[in-house]
Scaffold this active site. Sequence first.
Site, PDB file in Angstrom:
ATOM      1  N   SER A 131      -3.113  -7.718   3.228  1.00 59.71           N
ATOM      2  CA  SER A 131      -3.648  -7.045   4.622  1.00 59.71           C
ATOM      3  C   SER A 131      -3.682  -8.786   5.134  1.00 59.71           C
ATOM      4  O   SER A 131      -3.533  -9.318   6.109  1.00 59.71           O
ATOM      5  CB  SER A 131      -4.482  -7.070   4.640  1.00 59.71           C
ATOM      6  N   HIS A 162       0.720  -1.135   0.334  1.00 64.30           N
ATOM      7  CA  HIS A 162       0.225  -0.773   0.227  1.00 64.30           C
ATOM      8  C   HIS A 162       1.011   1.092   0.190  1.00 64.30           C
ATOM      9  O   HIS A 162       0.809   2.305  -0.707  1.00 64.30           O
ATOM     10  CB  HIS A 162      -0.969   0.379   1.227  1.00 64.30           C
ATOM     11  N   LYS A 213     -17.373  -6.323   7.740  1.00 68.61           N
ATOM     12  CA  LYS A 213     -16.387  -6.794   7.469  1.00 68.61           C
ATOM     13  C   LYS A 213     -15.572  -6.863   8.529  1.00 68.61           C
ATOM     14  O   LYS A 213     -15.516  -5.406   8.900  1.00 68.61           O
ATOM     15  CB  LYS A 213     -15.208  -5.884   5.855  1.00 68.61           C
ATOM     16  N   ARG A 219      -2.252  -5.750  -8.920  1.00 70.00           N
ATOM     17  CA  ARG A 219      -0.595  -6.861  -8.047  1.00 70.00           C
ATOM     18  C   ARG A 219      -0.901  -8.119  -8.974  1.00 70.00           C
ATOM     19  O   ARG A 219      -0.011  -8.360  -9.596  1.00 70.00           O
ATOM     20  CB  ARG A 219      -1.226  -7.277  -6.547  1.00 70.00           C
TER      21      ARG A 219
HETATM   22  O1  PNS Z   1      -8.872  -2.494   0.929  1.00 69.91           O
HETATM   23  P1  PNS Z   1     -10.288  -2.625   0.409  1.00 69.91           P
HETATM   24  O2  PNS Z   1     -10.785  -3.690   1.333  1.00 69.91           O
HETATM   25  O3  PNS Z   1     -10.152  -4.246  -0.734  1.00 69.91           O
HETATM   26  O4  PNS Z   1     -10.925  -1.778  -0.603  1.00 69.91           O
HETATM   27  C1  PNS Z   1     -12.322  -1.883  -1.369  1.00 69.91           C
HETATM   28  C2  PNS Z   1     -12.888  -0.331  -1.577  1.00 69.91           C
HETATM   29  C3  PNS Z   1     -13.003   0.506   0.345  1.00 69.91           C
HETATM   30  C4  PNS Z   1     -11.740   0.806  -2.440  1.00 69.91           C
HETATM   31  C5  PNS Z   1     -13.933  -0.698  -2.306  1.00 69.91           C
HETATM   32  O5  PNS Z   1     -14.498  -1.746  -1.773  1.00 69.91           O
HETATM   33  C6  PNS Z   1     -14.837   0.449  -2.263  1.00 69.91           C
HETATM   34  O6  PNS Z   1     -13.985   1.372  -3.214  1.00 69.91           O
HETATM   35  N1  PNS Z   1     -16.012   0.599  -1.284  1.00 69.91           N
HETATM   36  C7  PNS Z   1     -17.228   1.506  -1.057  1.00 69.91           C
HETATM   37  C8  PNS Z   1     -18.165   1.398  -0.824  1.00 69.91           C
HETATM   38  C9  PNS Z   1     -18.742   1.828  -3.408  1.00 69.91           C
HETATM   39  O7  PNS Z   1     -18.354   2.884  -3.575  1.00 69.91           O
HETATM   40  N2  PNS Z   1     -19.075   0.838  -4.025  1.00 69.91           N
HETATM   41  C10 PNS Z   1     -18.967   0.293  -5.283  1.00 69.91           C
HETATM   42  C11 PNS Z   1     -17.898   0.528  -5.548  1.00 69.91           C
HETATM   43  S1  PNS Z   1     -18.348   0.803  -7.372  1.00 69.91           S
END
Ligand code: PNS
Length: 177
Positions: A127, A17, A41, A90
């Site tokens: 993570s 990150h 989560k 990745r």
């Molecule tokens: O570290 P992560 O958990 O993989 O991050 C995922 C994240 C936070 C980037 C993604 O789940 C997100 O943007 N969530 C916010 C809700 C949202 O906007 N959902 C629609 C995505 S198109």
Amino acid sequence: MRIAVCPGSFDPVTNGHLDVFARAADLADEVVVAVLHNKSKSSLFTVDERIEILREVVAPLGNIRIDSFHGLLVDYCRTNGIKAIVKGLRAVSDFDYEFQMAQMNYRLAGVETLFVSTNPLYSYLSSSLVKEVATYGGDVHGLVPEAVLDRLQRRISDTMGEAGTMGERGTMGPAGR
Ligand code: PNS
């Protein structure tokens, strides 16, 4: 001013990150690392703890600040005048879901997603894998910032001590990045 956001769970932040944050900071005037409040989560660290750790680790990088958000990322972007999301890719396995989200975010609000190819040193890192390895006593030095190491060990032993297994707070959720 061009502001970019690096969104995520960061439970905990890894060196992968950090590499993405630093590269985003080279592309934008300001980068916001935004931690999602995600009730569905389970996490090892609270959002406040993750924010504290992130503040500590990005301190040497001048143009990065830390924030958190609820709900849709594009709503956060709209409210904060953010036009671009920066993410690390990745491997091909990341691509399908990331591409889908990028297209949805563009469709919803015209917010662009820029992908940086993860440093090969960290391409296997996540993570959730760090938490799993650390839980079973594996060595995660070099995979997470120093600021994470102590807290990770302490949290894992507290959580194991409480329940004999990883309890609710420490349950391994779906793969966090
Ligand atoms: O570290 P992560 O958990 O993989 O991050 C995922 C994240 C936070 C980037 C993604 O789940 C997100 O943007 N969530 C916010 C809700 C949202 O906007 N959902 C629609 C995505 S198109």
